[in-house]
Motif scaffolding. Structure first.
Motif, PDB file in Angstrom:
ATOM      1  N   HIS A   5     -80.555 -38.682  -5.913  1.00  0.00           N
ATOM      2  CA  HIS A   5     -81.686 -37.978  -6.450  1.00  0.00           C
ATOM      3  C   HIS A   5     -82.279 -38.836  -7.543  1.00  0.00           C
ATOM      4  N   GLN A   6     -83.172 -39.743  -7.186  1.00  0.00           N
ATOM      5  CA  GLN A   6     -83.639 -40.678  -8.201  1.00  0.00           C
ATOM      6  C   GLN A   6     -84.441 -39.982  -9.292  1.00  0.00           C
ATOM      7  N   GLY A   7     -85.109 -38.900  -8.938  1.00  0.00           N
ATOM      8  CA  GLY A   7     -85.972 -38.244  -9.918  1.00  0.00           C
ATOM      9  C   GLY A   7     -85.211 -37.483 -10.990  1.00  0.00           C
ATOM     10  N   ALA A   8     -84.105 -36.853 -10.593  1.00  0.00           N
ATOM     11  CA  ALA A   8     -83.372 -36.013 -11.533  1.00  0.00           C
ATOM     12  C   ALA A   8     -82.786 -36.858 -12.652  1.00  0.00           C
ATOM     13  N   SER A   9     -82.789 -36.307 -13.846  1.00  0.00           N
ATOM     14  CA  SER A   9     -82.123 -37.057 -14.905  1.00  0.00           C
ATOM     15  C   SER A   9     -81.465 -36.116 -15.895  1.00  0.00           C
ATOM     16  N   LEU A  10     -80.621 -36.710 -16.699  1.00  0.00           N
ATOM     17  CA  LEU A  10     -79.798 -35.926 -17.609  1.00  0.00           C
ATOM     18  C   LEU A  10     -80.577 -35.585 -18.881  1.00  0.00           C
ATOM     19  N   ARG A  40     -73.362 -26.780 -20.534  1.00  0.00           N
ATOM     20  CA  ARG A  40     -73.218 -25.747 -19.505  1.00  0.00           C
ATOM     21  C   ARG A  40     -73.740 -26.221 -18.147  1.00  0.00           C
ATOM     22  N   ASP A  41     -74.888 -26.907 -18.149  1.00  0.00           N
ATOM     23  CA  ASP A  41     -75.554 -27.230 -16.882  1.00  0.00           C
ATOM     24  C   ASP A  41     -75.182 -28.601 -16.322  1.00  0.00           C
ATOM     25  N   PHE A  42     -74.777 -29.535 -17.192  1.00  0.00           N
ATOM     26  CA  PHE A  42     -74.517 -30.901 -16.726  1.00  0.00           C
ATOM     27  C   PHE A  42     -73.139 -31.447 -17.113  1.00  0.00           C
ATOM     28  N   GLY A  43     -72.710 -31.171 -18.339  1.00  0.00           N
ATOM     29  CA  GLY A  43     -71.476 -31.797 -18.826  1.00  0.00           C
ATOM     30  C   GLY A  43     -71.664 -33.275 -19.144  1.00  0.00           C
ATOM     31  N   PHE A  44     -72.895 -33.757 -18.973  1.00  0.00           N
ATOM     32  CA  PHE A  44     -73.268 -35.163 -19.165  1.00  0.00           C
ATOM     33  C   PHE A  44     -74.662 -35.193 -19.764  1.00  0.00           C
ATOM     34  N   PHE A  45     -74.873 -35.951 -20.816  1.00  0.00           N
ATOM     35  CA  PHE A  45     -76.203 -35.983 -21.436  1.00  0.00           C
ATOM     36  C   PHE A  45     -76.332 -37.227 -22.317  1.00  0.00           C
ATOM     37  N   TYR A  46     -77.567 -37.504 -22.740  1.00  0.00           N
ATOM     38  CA  TYR A  46     -77.818 -38.610 -23.657  1.00  0.00           C
ATOM     39  C   TYR A  46     -77.836 -38.066 -25.076  1.00  0.00           C
ATOM     40  N   VAL A  47     -77.283 -38.844 -26.002  1.00  0.00           N
ATOM     41  CA  VAL A  47     -77.327 -38.446 -27.411  1.00  0.00           C
ATOM     42  C   VAL A  47     -78.097 -39.497 -28.214  1.00  0.00           C
ATOM     43  N   VAL A  48     -79.142 -39.019 -28.901  1.00  0.00           N
ATOM     44  CA  VAL A  48     -79.909 -39.866 -29.821  1.00  0.00           C
ATOM     45  C   VAL A  48     -79.784 -39.264 -31.227  1.00  0.00           C
ATOM     46  N   GLY A  49     -80.277 -39.981 -32.222  1.00  0.00           N
ATOM     47  CA  GLY A  49     -80.184 -39.492 -33.597  1.00  0.00           C
ATOM     48  C   GLY A  49     -78.781 -39.620 -34.163  1.00  0.00           C
ATOM     49  N   VAL A 245     -74.583 -42.318 -23.633  1.00  0.00           N
ATOM     50  CA  VAL A 245     -74.329 -41.389 -22.538  1.00  0.00           C
ATOM     51  C   VAL A 245     -73.045 -40.664 -22.925  1.00  0.00           C
ATOM     52  N   VAL A 246     -73.134 -39.356 -23.068  1.00  0.00           N
ATOM     53  CA  VAL A 246     -71.983 -38.574 -23.527  1.00  0.00           C
ATOM     54  C   VAL A 246     -71.551 -37.611 -22.436  1.00  0.00           C
ATOM     55  N   ASN A 247     -70.250 -37.488 -22.260  1.00  0.00           N
ATOM     56  CA  ASN A 247     -69.762 -36.454 -21.341  1.00  0.00           C
ATOM     57  C   ASN A 247     -68.565 -35.737 -21.929  1.00  0.00           C
ATOM     58  N   ILE A 248     -68.359 -34.518 -21.460  1.00  0.00           N
ATOM     59  CA  ILE A 248     -67.202 -33.751 -21.921  1.00  0.00           C
ATOM     60  C   ILE A 248     -66.038 -33.980 -20.953  1.00  0.00           C
ATOM     61  N   GLY A 249     -64.827 -33.888 -21.490  1.00  0.00           N
ATOM     62  CA  GLY A 249     -63.626 -34.108 -20.695  1.00  0.00           C
ATOM     63  C   GLY A 249     -62.896 -32.803 -20.396  1.00  0.00           C
ATOM     64  N   ASP A 250     -61.815 -32.925 -19.641  1.00  0.00           N
ATOM     65  CA  ASP A 250     -61.071 -31.753 -19.153  1.00  0.00           C
ATOM     66  C   ASP A 250     -60.582 -30.816 -20.259  1.00  0.00           C
ATOM     67  N   MET A 251     -60.302 -31.391 -21.438  1.00  0.00           N
ATOM     68  CA  MET A 251     -59.809 -30.545 -22.524  1.00  0.00           C
ATOM     69  C   MET A 251     -60.829 -29.509 -22.948  1.00  0.00           C
ATOM     70  N   VAL A 252     -62.106 -29.859 -22.767  1.00  0.00           N
ATOM     71  CA  VAL A 252     -63.163 -28.907 -23.132  1.00  0.00           C
ATOM     72  C   VAL A 252     -63.137 -27.706 -22.172  1.00  0.00           C
ATOM     73  N   ASN A 253     -62.798 -27.958 -20.900  1.00  0.00           N
ATOM     74  CA  ASN A 253     -62.635 -26.826 -19.965  1.00  0.00           C
ATOM     75  C   ASN A 253     -61.597 -25.851 -20.519  1.00  0.00           C
ATOM     76  N   VAL A 254     -60.477 -26.433 -20.962  1.00  0.00           N
ATOM     77  CA  VAL A 254     -59.374 -25.586 -21.438  1.00  0.00           C
ATOM     78  C   VAL A 254     -59.777 -24.863 -22.721  1.00  0.00           C
ATOM     79  N   LEU A 255     -60.279 -25.630 -23.691  1.00  0.00           N
ATOM     80  CA  LEU A 255     -60.604 -25.043 -25.001  1.00  0.00           C
ATOM     81  C   LEU A 255     -61.663 -23.953 -24.891  1.00  0.00           C
ATOM     82  N   THR A 256     -62.655 -24.176 -24.015  1.00  0.00           N
ATOM     83  CA  THR A 256     -63.760 -23.211 -23.912  1.00  0.00           C
ATOM     84  C   THR A 256     -63.532 -22.206 -22.790  1.00  0.00           C
TER      85      THR A 256
END
Ligand SMILES: O=C(O)CCC(=O)C(=O)O
Ligand SMILES: [Fe+2]
Length: 343
Positions: A5-10, A40-49, A245-256
């Motif tokens: 899906h070339q159009g979709a982005s994080l 909630r929707d991706f688990g993957f995103f860009y972080v700026v700032g 590029v930031v992503n959450i790991g398995d521990m976040v599944n458990v904690l949340t």
């Protein structure tokens, strides 16, 4: 499924309000809302700032290229097999395994050190190469500036969960964070000496097994890191200059309690030059209990009465199970519980 899906982005999240003590409540709310939707929707995103100087980021990548270009024997001098706890230092091409297959990468692993290093799991002294001579000081400077960004993002996640107790619970587990950092070098997939079977994938599908991963990678190399969306499509997570590029790991599944879940990703480096990436793994304190935070626990999860392990035990399990694959040994004989910093 599994088409591109070339159009979709994080999504892109601006973390600055969580790093600036003067920010307004409404700025922070905007950030925590964005973090919430991204988790909630991706688990993957860009972080700026994030405030990490671009020169420092580029210097890290440059040092990575310089280290991996050293003669093999010099890199082997700092092999993880020489480290006290056998997880810190250099791992050769083909020594890293994901889902039972050799990855086409070499790596250099660094972890937070504790006083009085010993041969106990995770308690060893860090190995450092003598060249590049500034690698150690630069890594330590880089980590020192990135740890507060990890804490800021975890705070934003706590607020994003929309519960006061959620924020407080997150605050408690990030006061003494553990961390890891890995330099990764991906040769072109046409590189010889890697078992024919594994050709075609640089780093196999996986979720990261810890807290938050902050990825820095060569800006000019595209279409290497791929992320599987909730619909099963693979999308590229190409570098955006200046962003992580930031992503959450398995521990976040458990904690949340699965309010946020880790996302599957892989690397297929199609280019003809080597690609360096530097994931930074931000982890809660090693005393953190691996179970849903009180604020996220439902009745169902409370009924799971297994005694919770702590984060130290979890990390040891992830880092040591099946770790000691010797070069040339059949991959099938290795416990398929991802070695190195993978879930
Ligand atoms: O190199 C990349 O782009 C990602 C690496 C990765 O997923 C990992 O080391 O866990
Ligand atoms: Fe990963």
């Amino acid at each position: 499924m599994a088409h591109h899906h070339q159009g979709a982005s994080l999504p892109i999240v601006n973390i600055a309000p969580y790093l600036d003590p003067e920010s307004t409540a409404s700025d922070r709310a905007e950030t925590s809302d964005a973090v919430h939707r991204a988790c909630r929707d991706f688990g993957f995103f860009y972080v700026v700032g994030h405030g990490i100087p671009e020169e420092l980021r580029q210097e890290m990548l440059r040092l990575g290229h310089e280290f991996f270009a050293l003669p093999q024997a010099e890199k082997d001098d700092v092999s993880i097999f020489h480290s006290m706890d056998r997880i810190r230092g250099y791992a050769r091409l083909g020594e890293n395994i994901t889902s039972g297959k050799r990855d086409v990468l070499e790596g250099f692993d660094i972890y937070r050190e504790y006083p009085q290093p010993s041969s106990e799991m995770l308690r060893g002294a860090q190995l450092w190469p003598s060249r590049p001579s500034t690698l150690k000081s630069t890594v330590l400077e880089y980590v020192e500036s990135l740890v507060p960004v990890g804490q800021a993002l975890m705070r934003a996640m706590g607020d994003g969960l929309g519960m006061e107790e959620g924020a407080k619970a997150f605050e408690e587990i990030i006061t003494d964070p553990f961390w890891g950092l890995k330099f990764v070098n991906y040769p072109p997939l046409s590189t010889p000496d890697i078992d024919e079977r594994e050709k075609g994938i640089s780093c196999g599908e996986h979720t990261d097994y810890g807290g938050l991963t902050f990825l820095l990678a060569d800006d000019h190399i595209k279409s290497a890191l791929e992320v599987q969306t909730k619909d099963g499509d693979w999308i590229n997570a190409d570098p955006i200059p200046g962003a992580y590029v930031v992503n959450i790991g398995d521990m976040v599944n458990v904690l949340t309690n699965n309010r946020y879940t880790a996302t599957v990703h892989r690397v297929i480096h199609r280019g003809e030059e080597t690609r360096v990436s530097i994931p930074f793994f931000f982890e809660p304190s090693l005393t953190t209990k691996v179970k849903p935070l009180e604020a996220c626990a439902s009745d169902a999860s409370n009924n799971l009465s297994k005694p919770a392990v702590n984060y130290y035990e979890h990390m040891c399990h992830m880092l040591y199970d099946g770790r000691f694959v010797e070069a040339g040994k059949e991959v099938e004989t290795v416990l398929v519980n991802e070695i190195s910093l993978k879930g």
